[in-house]
Design a protein around this motif. Structure first.
Motif, PDB file in Angstrom:
ATOM      1  N   GLY A   6       0.829  -1.187   0.000  1.00 36.39           N
ATOM      2  CA  GLY A   6       0.000   0.000   0.000  1.00 36.39           C
ATOM      3  C   GLY A   6       0.869   1.244   0.000  1.00 36.39           C
ATOM      4  O   GLY A   6       1.828   1.343   0.775  1.00 36.39           O
ATOM      5  N   ILE A   7       0.561   2.189  -0.888  1.00 41.51           N
ATOM      6  CA  ILE A   7       1.301   3.449  -0.972  1.00 41.51           C
ATOM      7  C   ILE A   7       0.472   4.524  -0.279  1.00 41.51           C
ATOM      8  O   ILE A   7      -0.611   4.889  -0.744  1.00 41.51           O
ATOM      9  CB  ILE A   7       1.578   3.834  -2.434  1.00 41.51           C
ATOM     10  N   GLU A   8       0.967   5.008   0.853  1.00 44.07           N
ATOM     11  CA  GLU A   8       0.244   6.000   1.656  1.00 44.07           C
ATOM     12  C   GLU A   8       0.631   7.400   1.171  1.00 44.07           C
ATOM     13  O   GLU A   8       1.710   7.905   1.473  1.00 44.07           O
ATOM     14  CB  GLU A   8       0.596   5.830   3.132  1.00 44.07           C
ATOM     15  N   LEU A   9      -0.263   8.046   0.391  1.00 41.90           N
ATOM     16  CA  LEU A   9       0.074   9.310  -0.251  1.00 41.90           C
ATOM     17  C   LEU A   9       0.213  10.457   0.748  1.00 41.90           C
ATOM     18  O   LEU A   9       1.144  11.258   0.660  1.00 41.90           O
ATOM     19  CB  LEU A   9      -0.970   9.653  -1.310  1.00 41.90           C
ATOM     20  N   GLU A  10      -0.725  10.573   1.699  1.00 43.49           N
ATOM     21  CA  GLU A  10      -0.664  11.690   2.649  1.00 43.49           C
ATOM     22  C   GLU A  10       0.552  11.567   3.567  1.00 43.49           C
ATOM     23  O   GLU A  10       1.204  12.569   3.876  1.00 43.49           O
ATOM     24  CB  GLU A  10      -1.952  11.758   3.473  1.00 43.49           C
ATOM     25  N   LYS A  11       0.885  10.355   3.984  1.00 46.66           N
ATOM     26  CA  LYS A  11       2.059  10.172   4.827  1.00 46.66           C
ATOM     27  C   LYS A  11       3.344  10.418   4.039  1.00 46.66           C
ATOM     28  O   LYS A  11       4.351  10.858   4.597  1.00 46.66           O
ATOM     29  CB  LYS A  11       2.052   8.766   5.432  1.00 46.66           C
ATOM     30  N   THR A  12       3.327  10.131   2.732  1.00 44.76           N
ATOM     31  CA  THR A  12       4.487  10.420   1.888  1.00 44.76           C
ATOM     32  C   THR A  12       4.675  11.926   1.728  1.00 44.76           C
ATOM     33  O   THR A  12       5.790  12.449   1.869  1.00 44.76           O
ATOM     34  CB  THR A  12       4.326   9.769   0.495  1.00 44.76           C
ATOM     35  N   TYR A  13       3.569  12.626   1.466  1.00 43.18           N
ATOM     36  CA  TYR A  13       3.641  14.071   1.230  1.00 43.18           C
ATOM     37  C   TYR A  13       3.768  14.863   2.527  1.00 43.18           C
ATOM     38  O   TYR A  13       4.342  15.953   2.552  1.00 43.18           O
ATOM     39  CB  TYR A  13       2.397  14.520   0.458  1.00 43.18           C
ATOM     40  N   ASP A  64      -6.099  16.228  -1.466  1.00 45.06           N
ATOM     41  CA  ASP A  64      -7.332  15.958  -2.205  1.00 45.06           C
ATOM     42  C   ASP A  64      -6.909  15.345  -3.542  1.00 45.06           C
ATOM     43  O   ASP A  64      -6.508  16.055  -4.462  1.00 45.06           O
ATOM     44  CB  ASP A  64      -8.110  17.258  -2.406  1.00 45.06           C
ATOM     45  N   ILE A  65      -6.963  14.015  -3.631  1.00 44.32           N
ATOM     46  CA  ILE A  65      -6.481  13.302  -4.824  1.00 44.32           C
ATOM     47  C   ILE A  65      -7.489  13.470  -5.958  1.00 44.32           C
ATOM     48  O   ILE A  65      -8.653  13.090  -5.835  1.00 44.32           O
ATOM     49  CB  ILE A  65      -6.258  11.815  -4.529  1.00 44.32           C
ATOM     50  N   GLN A  66      -7.031  14.002  -7.082  1.00 45.74           N
ATOM     51  CA  GLN A  66      -7.899  14.269  -8.222  1.00 45.74           C
ATOM     52  C   GLN A  66      -7.836  13.168  -9.286  1.00 45.74           C
ATOM     53  O   GLN A  66      -8.844  12.772  -9.846  1.00 45.74           O
ATOM     54  CB  GLN A  66      -7.498  15.604  -8.869  1.00 45.74           C
ATOM     55  N   ASP A  67      -6.637  12.699  -9.542  1.00 42.05           N
ATOM     56  CA  ASP A  67      -6.479  11.743 -10.640  1.00 42.05           C
ATOM     57  C   ASP A  67      -5.243  10.881 -10.381  1.00 42.05           C
ATOM     58  O   ASP A  67      -4.211  11.380  -9.906  1.00 42.05           O
ATOM     59  CB  ASP A  67      -6.324  12.483 -11.975  1.00 42.05           C
ATOM     60  N   VAL A  68      -5.349   9.596 -10.707  1.00 37.34           N
ATOM     61  CA  VAL A  68      -4.228   8.668 -10.550  1.00 37.34           C
ATOM     62  C   VAL A  68      -4.139   7.807 -11.802  1.00 37.34           C
ATOM     63  O   VAL A  68      -5.129   7.219 -12.238  1.00 37.34           O
ATOM     64  CB  VAL A  68      -4.406   7.747  -9.323  1.00 37.34           C
ATOM     65  N   GLU A  69      -2.926   7.764 -12.398  1.00 41.15           N
ATOM     66  CA  GLU A  69      -2.669   6.869 -13.520  1.00 41.15           C
ATOM     67  C   GLU A  69      -1.480   5.985 -13.176  1.00 41.15           C
ATOM     68  O   GLU A  69      -0.554   6.396 -12.461  1.00 41.15           O
ATOM     69  CB  GLU A  69      -2.393   7.658 -14.802  1.00 41.15           C
ATOM     70  N   PHE A  70      -1.522   4.766 -13.710  1.00 42.47           N
ATOM     71  CA  PHE A  70      -0.544   3.743 -13.370  1.00 42.47           C
ATOM     72  C   PHE A  70       0.108   3.230 -14.651  1.00 42.47           C
ATOM     73  O   PHE A  70      -0.584   2.912 -15.620  1.00 42.47           O
ATOM     74  CB  PHE A  70      -1.281   2.612 -12.625  1.00 42.47           C
ATOM     75  N   TRP A  71       1.470   3.166 -14.652  1.00 44.92           N
ATOM     76  CA  TRP A  71       2.199   2.650 -15.820  1.00 44.92           C
ATOM     77  C   TRP A  71       3.050   1.456 -15.401  1.00 44.92           C
ATOM     78  O   TRP A  71       3.722   1.477 -14.372  1.00 44.92           O
ATOM     79  CB  TRP A  71       3.114   3.723 -16.399  1.00 44.92           C
ATOM     80  N   GLU A  94      -6.487   4.669 -12.444  1.00 44.30           N
ATOM     81  CA  GLU A  94      -6.732   4.115 -11.123  1.00 44.30           C
ATOM     82  C   GLU A  94      -7.789   4.953 -10.399  1.00 44.30           C
ATOM     83  O   GLU A  94      -7.940   6.150 -10.655  1.00 44.30           O
ATOM     84  CB  GLU A  94      -5.430   4.125 -10.303  1.00 44.30           C
ATOM     85  N   ARG A  95      -8.474   4.329  -9.499  1.00 40.98           N
ATOM     86  CA  ARG A  95      -9.443   5.072  -8.693  1.00 40.98           C
ATOM     87  C   ARG A  95      -8.692   5.990  -7.738  1.00 40.98           C
ATOM     88  O   ARG A  95      -7.840   5.535  -6.984  1.00 40.98           O
ATOM     89  CB  ARG A  95     -10.322   4.101  -7.903  1.00 40.98           C
ATOM     90  N   PRO A  96      -8.985   7.296  -7.753  1.00 42.65           N
ATOM     91  CA  PRO A  96      -8.306   8.215  -6.832  1.00 42.65           C
ATOM     92  C   PRO A  96      -8.501   7.779  -5.387  1.00 42.65           C
ATOM     93  O   PRO A  96      -9.620   7.516  -4.948  1.00 42.65           O
ATOM     94  CB  PRO A  96      -8.978   9.567  -7.105  1.00 42.65           C
ATOM     95  N   SER A  97      -7.409   7.667  -4.672  1.00 45.70           N
ATOM     96  CA  SER A  97      -7.460   7.227  -3.286  1.00 45.70           C
ATOM     97  C   SER A  97      -6.207   7.710  -2.569  1.00 45.70           C
ATOM     98  O   SER A  97      -5.155   7.910  -3.195  1.00 45.70           O
ATOM     99  CB  SER A  97      -7.546   5.698  -3.218  1.00 45.70           C
ATOM    100  N   LEU A 120      -2.844   3.847  -2.314  1.00 43.08           N
ATOM    101  CA  LEU A 120      -2.835   3.104  -3.571  1.00 43.08           C
ATOM    102  C   LEU A 120      -2.380   1.683  -3.305  1.00 43.08           C
ATOM    103  O   LEU A 120      -1.375   1.454  -2.615  1.00 43.08           O
ATOM    104  CB  LEU A 120      -1.890   3.771  -4.574  1.00 43.08           C
ATOM    105  N   VAL A 121      -3.114   0.728  -3.833  1.00 42.99           N
ATOM    106  CA  VAL A 121      -2.753  -0.686  -3.674  1.00 42.99           C
ATOM    107  C   VAL A 121      -1.980  -1.122  -4.918  1.00 42.99           C
ATOM    108  O   VAL A 121      -2.488  -1.057  -6.039  1.00 42.99           O
ATOM    109  CB  VAL A 121      -3.998  -1.560  -3.481  1.00 42.99           C
ATOM    110  N   CYS A 122      -0.752  -1.548  -4.689  1.00 45.15           N
ATOM    111  CA  CYS A 122       0.139  -1.905  -5.806  1.00 45.15           C
ATOM    112  C   CYS A 122       0.534  -3.368  -5.702  1.00 45.15           C
ATOM    113  O   CYS A 122       1.033  -3.821  -4.670  1.00 45.15           O
ATOM    114  CB  CYS A 122       1.384  -1.018  -5.776  1.00 45.15           C
ATOM    115  N   LYS A 123       0.311  -4.113  -6.763  1.00 46.32           N
ATOM    116  CA  LYS A 123       0.702  -5.517  -6.829  1.00 46.32           C
ATOM    117  C   LYS A 123       1.848  -5.638  -7.833  1.00 46.32           C
ATOM    118  O   LYS A 123       1.700  -5.290  -9.004  1.00 46.32           O
ATOM    119  CB  LYS A 123      -0.474  -6.388  -7.250  1.00 46.32           C
ATOM    120  N   LEU A 124       2.995  -6.107  -7.359  1.00 47.30           N
ATOM    121  CA  LEU A 124       4.179  -6.227  -8.208  1.00 47.30           C
ATOM    122  C   LEU A 124       4.646  -7.678  -8.257  1.00 47.30           C
ATOM    123  O   LEU A 124       4.858  -8.306  -7.215  1.00 47.30           O
ATOM    124  CB  LEU A 124       5.318  -5.350  -7.669  1.00 47.30           C
ATOM    125  N   LYS A 125       4.827  -8.191  -9.460  1.00 46.26           N
ATOM    126  CA  LYS A 125       5.419  -9.514  -9.626  1.00 46.26           C
ATOM    127  C   LYS A 125       6.904  -9.436  -9.272  1.00 46.26           C
ATOM    128  O   LYS A 125       7.451  -8.358  -9.060  1.00 46.26           O
ATOM    129  CB  LYS A 125       5.230  -9.999 -11.058  1.00 46.26           C
TER     130      LYS A 125
END
Length: 661
Positions: free
Chosen positions: A611-618, A623-630, A638-641, A644-649
């Protein structure tokens, strides 16, 4: 000058090139055979020249540096650059006849070793990659005697002011190699690509042309002593750098006394009349043979400035005599009539200077870079062994270059990241650093580099998966980390991304064994391959050009880097606050205004959810408006949140783009 290029047409398409070199806009006749393409050379090269010329703007002198063209004074451009490192003679080497074995010059009249003309033809490839700096290993005339391998090292500089004639292409009838190099630089500038060269101010070829006029600028030994000449061993000290205290003691060692006793005065000082006769009867090719024959003298091979370094002598180069007296460490240790000699303190002149500068030599060394700036319009220099130069000489070199071009960049050959502070104080803009060593060690060093070392360095460093001196990333762990390491290089804090020529086509054979390698490292190819065991630094070598998905991947991450360059260079770096951390998830984030990017990479073979904690990082409410994942060519919404839940192989990586208020 580029418009003046004219090549005599051939009757048929018999010029074989790698299919991956084929210029997209070439509409001439072409025949394909697997990874090879056969073209008519005149029409092929002229189509590329035409494409470049069409991009010219009126009123611009492209033979000047890009910064002088645009009146740019600062040197920040290097922080934003993507560098392509190339040894021209191997990067553009190819069997152009299309059959048999590689030859420097083949039976059809084609030069199969690399040339400046073919480097121009490769520029569309660099543009596709997204490169905006071409870093060229030495292009100056190198020596043919005392050489290592088939053709010798480009770092064995015979003449500091001459371009090596081997880079001339016979297709350009009536041209000289200086003008061909000038056209290469001009073509790069038209395409917005800067050119950086290597400059070697501390050593020269052992038959350097300067010897003819200045034999006293070099160190000499008797021919009979050459066979057992080597740096003295000091067993009780171990492998270490010399300091004042141990150097004073070293002079009392029997091995050191014997070593110094091998040196003699230069031939001109020994017998001026005989010297003048030899000069008169010699030319630039044979004078060293005549000196050896008539004086029984030869220039001393170089060696490392580290005490007890296991590497052998550098038999193809010799040191320049920067001081006319001996180092201060030698006071009271040697006789007043001792001939000039080479020892660890002499080599490390930055730490152990003499008192009497070889002023004429210093002036010459400091004039070389300005010559290349004014004659060819180069944009920067990597200063080889700059750390070993006397501080004053180092400053003169940098000052002279920047008097002509204030935005001229200097790259320090400094591999230790903690020494970036000293390099910065000396006036350098970037160091080589050690990303090439730490990042490929995914399980041991990558996390430390990304989260600690790169963040705290005081000067930008070259972020690269490999260098011309190291193992190839496609060979390390059978290429398992070639995507992961390249991705991290593109986004690492304070990094200047560099692609080493051949990396993009998954070349496995190293160019040199200088760093992080051993004698077995040269054997990465099949036994049937004609280049098995060959090293591009010393031998004829043609890379195995082929279509590779890695080329497209590198192009894509370079484009991603370009899109977010303002964030990377000018944004605020923050480590990413993860839901859990065990030192196996590398993480980077950059924030500026109302945008951010977050980079995460799995350094373990097992899949993981984080899990990526945006507020704790910043560190603030968001107020998250838009999230894109590459991840590997695909952008997803991605759903703004705020989490962020990230699954990595295993060994996977991802990039998030965040818009927020």
């Amino acid at each position: 000058m580029i418009e003046k290029i004219s090549i005599k047409p051939r009757k048929k398409p018999d010029y074989c090139i790698p299919r991956s070199w084929l210029f997209d806009e070439y509409d001439g006749e072409v025949k394909f055979e697997d990874e090879r393409a056969f073209v008519e050379p005149a029409s092929y090269f002229e189509s590329i020249i035409k494409w470049i010329v069409q991009k010219k703007e009126k009123g611009i002198d492209y033979t000047k540096s890009l910064s002088l063209q645009k009146n740019i004074k600062d040197r920040d451009w290097i922080r934003k650059s993507v560098i392509y490192s190339s040894l021209v003679r191997s990067t553009t080497a190819y069997n152009h006849k299309g059959f048999g074995r590689f030859e420097q010059d083949d039976i059809l009249g084609y030069r199969e070793s690399g040339t400046f003309l073919k480097m121009i033809a490769l520029l569309p490839h660099l543009v596709k990659l997204g490169v905006d700096v071409l870093y060229l290993l030495p292009v100056t005339q190198s020596s043919h005697i005392f050489r290592k391998g088939e053709i010798g090292s480009p770092y064995s500089v015979k003449d500091f002011l001459k371009i090596d004639s081997k880079y001339h292409d016979p297709l350009l009838e009536g041209w000289n190699v200086d003008d061909e190099f000038l056209v290469l630089v001009e073509a790069c500038h038209i395409l917005g690509i800067r050119v950086i060269l290597d400059f070697i101010p501390r050593t020269a070829a052992r038959d350097c042309n300067l010897i003819l006029e200045h034999p006293d600028w070099f160190y000499w030994i008797k021919v009979d002593d050459l066979a057992d000449y080597k740096p003295p061993k000091i067993p009780h000290l171990g492998f270490c750098q010399p300091d004042f205290e141990n150097m004073k003691k070293i002079y009392d060692q029997e091995q050191v006394i014997k070593h110094i006793g091998k040196f003699t005065f230069d031939p001109k000082k020994i017998d001026p009349d005989k010297w003048e006769k030899i000069k008169k009867d010699s030319n630039e090719e044979n004078f060293m043979y005549n000196i050896a024959k008539h004086f029984s003298l030869v220039t001393a091979p170089g060696f490392s400035d580290w005490i007890n370094d296991p590497q052998p002598t550098w038999d193809d180069v010799t040191f320049l005599r920067l001081y006319l007296d001996h180092p201060v460490t030698a006071e009271g240790k040697i006789s007043k009539d001792q001939a000039p000699y080479v020892l660890f303190d002499v080599i490390k002149a930055s730490r152990f200077p003499g008192r009497v500068q070889n002023k004429e030599l210093w002036d010459y060394i400091a004039s070389v870079i300005p010559y290349f700036q004014k004659r060819f319009g180069i944009d920067g220099i990597r200063l080889d062994m700059g750390h070993a130069l006397p501080d004053e000489l180092e400053q003169i070199i940098i000052k002279n270059a920047r008097m002509y071009d204030p935005s001229f960049v200097f790259v320090a050959e400094e591999l230790e990241m903690h020494r970036a502070k000293e390099a910065k104080e000396a006036g350098y803009d970037v160091i080589i650093g050690n990303s090439w060593w730490m990042l490929p060690r995914v399980h041991e060093k990558t996390y430390e580099f990304v989260q600690s070392v790169a963040v705290n360095v005081e000067l930008p460093y070259i972020a690269c998966a490999e260098t011309p001196d190291t193992p190839r990333i496609a060979h390390r762990k059978d290429g398992k980390f070639k995507h992961l390491v390249a991705f991290l290089c593109a986004f690492a804090p304070n990094g200047v991304l560099m692609i080493n020529s051949g990396q993009e086509i998954e070349e496995t054979q190293p160019m040199n064994l200088g760093l992080d390698n051993d004698a077995c490292g040269r054997f990465t190819l099949s036994c049937e391959d004609e280049f098995q065991g060959k090293l591009a630094f010393f031998d004829h070598y043609a890379m195995h050009w082929k279509k590779s998905e890695l080329t497209d991947f590198l192009s894509e991450i370079i484009e991603l880097r370009r899109q977010f360059l303002d964030l990377i260079v000018n944004g605020t770096y923050r480590p990413v606050y993860l839901s859990w951390q065990d030192g196996k998830t590398a993480n980077i984030s950059y924030w500026k205004d109302n945008k951010a990017i977050i980079i995460v990479a799995n350094l373990d073979e097992s899949e993981r959810d984080i899990g990526i904690e945006l507020e704790k990082t910043y560190g603030k409410v968001l107020d998250i408006q838009d999230v894109e994942f590459w991840s590997k060519s695909n952008w997803q919404q991605e759903r703004p949140s705020k989490t962020l839940v990230c699954k990595l192989k295993g060994y996977d990586f991802a990039l998030y783009k965040i818009d927020f208020k």
